[in-house]
Motif scaffolding. Sequence first.
Motif, PDB file in Angstrom:
ATOM      1  N   ALA A   6     -11.699  77.768  16.778  1.00  0.00           N
ATOM      2  CA  ALA A   6     -10.811  78.079  15.654  1.00  0.00           C
ATOM      3  C   ALA A   6     -10.099  79.413  15.872  1.00  0.00           C
ATOM      4  N   SER A   7     -10.836  80.392  16.376  1.00  0.00           N
ATOM      5  CA  SER A   7     -10.233  81.708  16.637  1.00  0.00           C
ATOM      6  C   SER A   7      -9.120  81.610  17.670  1.00  0.00           C
ATOM      7  N   ARG A   8      -9.348  80.832  18.718  1.00  0.00           N
ATOM      8  CA  ARG A   8      -8.321  80.672  19.751  1.00  0.00           C
ATOM      9  C   ARG A   8      -7.089  79.961  19.196  1.00  0.00           C
ATOM     10  N   TRP A   9      -7.320  78.952  18.363  1.00  0.00           N
ATOM     11  CA  TRP A   9      -6.183  78.228  17.773  1.00  0.00           C
ATOM     12  C   TRP A   9      -5.363  79.152  16.876  1.00  0.00           C
ATOM     13  N   VAL A  10      -6.036  79.954  16.063  1.00  0.00           N
ATOM     14  CA  VAL A  10      -5.324  80.881  15.181  1.00  0.00           C
ATOM     15  C   VAL A  10      -4.564  81.914  16.015  1.00  0.00           C
ATOM     16  N   ALA A  11      -5.213  82.459  17.049  1.00  0.00           N
ATOM     17  CA  ALA A  11      -4.571  83.477  17.879  1.00  0.00           C
ATOM     18  C   ALA A  11      -3.336  82.938  18.597  1.00  0.00           C
ATOM     19  N   SER A  12      -3.379  81.673  18.979  1.00  0.00           N
ATOM     20  CA  SER A  12      -2.259  81.072  19.708  1.00  0.00           C
ATOM     21  C   SER A  12      -1.176  80.514  18.772  1.00  0.00           C
ATOM     22  N   GLY A  13      -1.453  80.547  17.467  1.00  0.00           N
ATOM     23  CA  GLY A  13      -0.489  80.022  16.508  1.00  0.00           C
ATOM     24  C   GLY A  13      -0.441  78.510  16.431  1.00  0.00           C
ATOM     25  N   ARG A  14      -1.492  77.850  16.850  1.00  0.00           N
ATOM     26  CA  ARG A  14      -1.506  76.386  16.839  1.00  0.00           C
ATOM     27  C   ARG A  14      -1.691  75.873  15.410  1.00  0.00           C
ATOM     28  N   PRO A  15      -0.763  75.090  14.877  1.00  0.00           N
ATOM     29  CA  PRO A  15      -0.942  74.549  13.522  1.00  0.00           C
ATOM     30  C   PRO A  15      -2.142  73.605  13.466  1.00  0.00           C
ATOM     31  N   ALA A  16      -2.973  73.793  12.473  1.00  0.00           N
ATOM     32  CA  ALA A  16      -4.170  72.960  12.350  1.00  0.00           C
ATOM     33  C   ALA A  16      -4.654  72.970  10.911  1.00  0.00           C
ATOM     34  N   VAL A  17      -5.437  71.957  10.595  1.00  0.00           N
ATOM     35  CA  VAL A  17      -6.069  71.845   9.282  1.00  0.00           C
ATOM     36  C   VAL A  17      -7.578  71.960   9.460  1.00  0.00           C
ATOM     37  N   LEU A  18      -8.196  72.736   8.595  1.00  0.00           N
ATOM     38  CA  LEU A  18      -9.648  72.847   8.560  1.00  0.00           C
ATOM     39  C   LEU A  18     -10.172  71.883   7.496  1.00  0.00           C
ATOM     40  N   VAL A  19     -11.038  70.961   7.916  1.00  0.00           N
ATOM     41  CA  VAL A  19     -11.670  70.009   7.007  1.00  0.00           C
ATOM     42  C   VAL A  19     -13.114  70.460   6.804  1.00  0.00           C
ATOM     43  N   THR A  20     -13.505  70.649   5.542  1.00  0.00           N
ATOM     44  CA  THR A  20     -14.840  71.164   5.241  1.00  0.00           C
ATOM     45  C   THR A  20     -15.554  70.249   4.254  1.00  0.00           C
ATOM     46  N   VAL A  21     -16.821  69.955   4.542  1.00  0.00           N
ATOM     47  CA  VAL A  21     -17.663  69.247   3.571  1.00  0.00           C
ATOM     48  C   VAL A  21     -18.106  70.283   2.545  1.00  0.00           C
ATOM     49  N   THR A  22     -17.518  70.246   1.357  1.00  0.00           N
ATOM     50  CA  THR A  22     -17.827  71.252   0.337  1.00  0.00           C
ATOM     51  C   THR A  22     -18.893  70.778  -0.652  1.00  0.00           C
ATOM     52  N   GLU A  23     -19.185  69.490  -0.660  1.00  0.00           N
ATOM     53  CA  GLU A  23     -20.262  68.972  -1.504  1.00  0.00           C
ATOM     54  C   GLU A  23     -20.813  67.712  -0.854  1.00  0.00           C
ATOM     55  N   ALA A  24     -22.109  67.573  -0.859  1.00  0.00           N
ATOM     56  CA  ALA A  24     -22.760  66.391  -0.281  1.00  0.00           C
ATOM     57  C   ALA A  24     -23.907  65.975  -1.186  1.00  0.00           C
TER      58      ALA A  24
END
Length: 259
Positions: A6-24
């Motif tokens: 994730a850090s590398r993607w942010v540093a390189s400016g790569r557009p991306a979506v973070l999907v998080t399990v917020t409730e299970a």
Amino acid sequence: MLKDIASRWVASGRPAVLVTVTEAKGSVPRDTGTRMLVAAHACEGTIGGGHLELQAIATAREMLASGRLAPRSVHQALGPALGQCCGGAVTLTFGALDAAELARWPTQPRFHLQLYGAGHVGRAVVRLLATLDVTVDWIDEREEEFTATPDHIRRVAVDAVEGEVANAPPGAFYLVLTHRHDLDERIAEAILRRGDFAFFGLIGSRTKRQRFIHRFEERGVPPDVIARMTCPIGVPGIIGKEPEVIAVAVVAQLLAVTP
């Protein structure tokens, strides 16, 4: 480790979506806090596979294609409609992967490990740990034996390697896998004299264990501390002496004792 990617993607400016399990709730494939990264032509991590994950990837890529990256949440029951028989339910949160999101990423690793030895078994263990959310000090006298590692595995090349034991945090894990029995013995004694380890594994046979125990007892190391030394190492029942097999058995053992 997913955060490194994730850090590398942010540093390189790569557009991306973070999907998080917020409730299970109930029986679900992955727990709350599980993350997955989705870019237009790449995915990293998993929220459990199956139709749930396919739908999540499709949603994330639709967000990227449309440019509408405002956070959104989706509640999904895992049942016949998804072709998954888990029977539970999850809430997924979708949002842009950016520096602010990265700063909110939990930083507490599963464990802090001091790994002594950059031989065949040590390198095989590191290859597995490279994929996990752990912190590792990889220690050896021989700098040329190290292989490339991600940020969460720190290579330490020093002459008096047993001196590094004092630098570990309380409750650390230790694995001693060096190329010399006398070096194993010095490191092991330093670990035992600290006594505050959560796990200490020493590579070797039962004969080696008994020989070391006798020497430690002669030097006044408390028997109750010696008894906490794990040797041989690895989950019982995994047969094989190949470095990769040993590594699987040992890393499984580390994960089993994680609080």
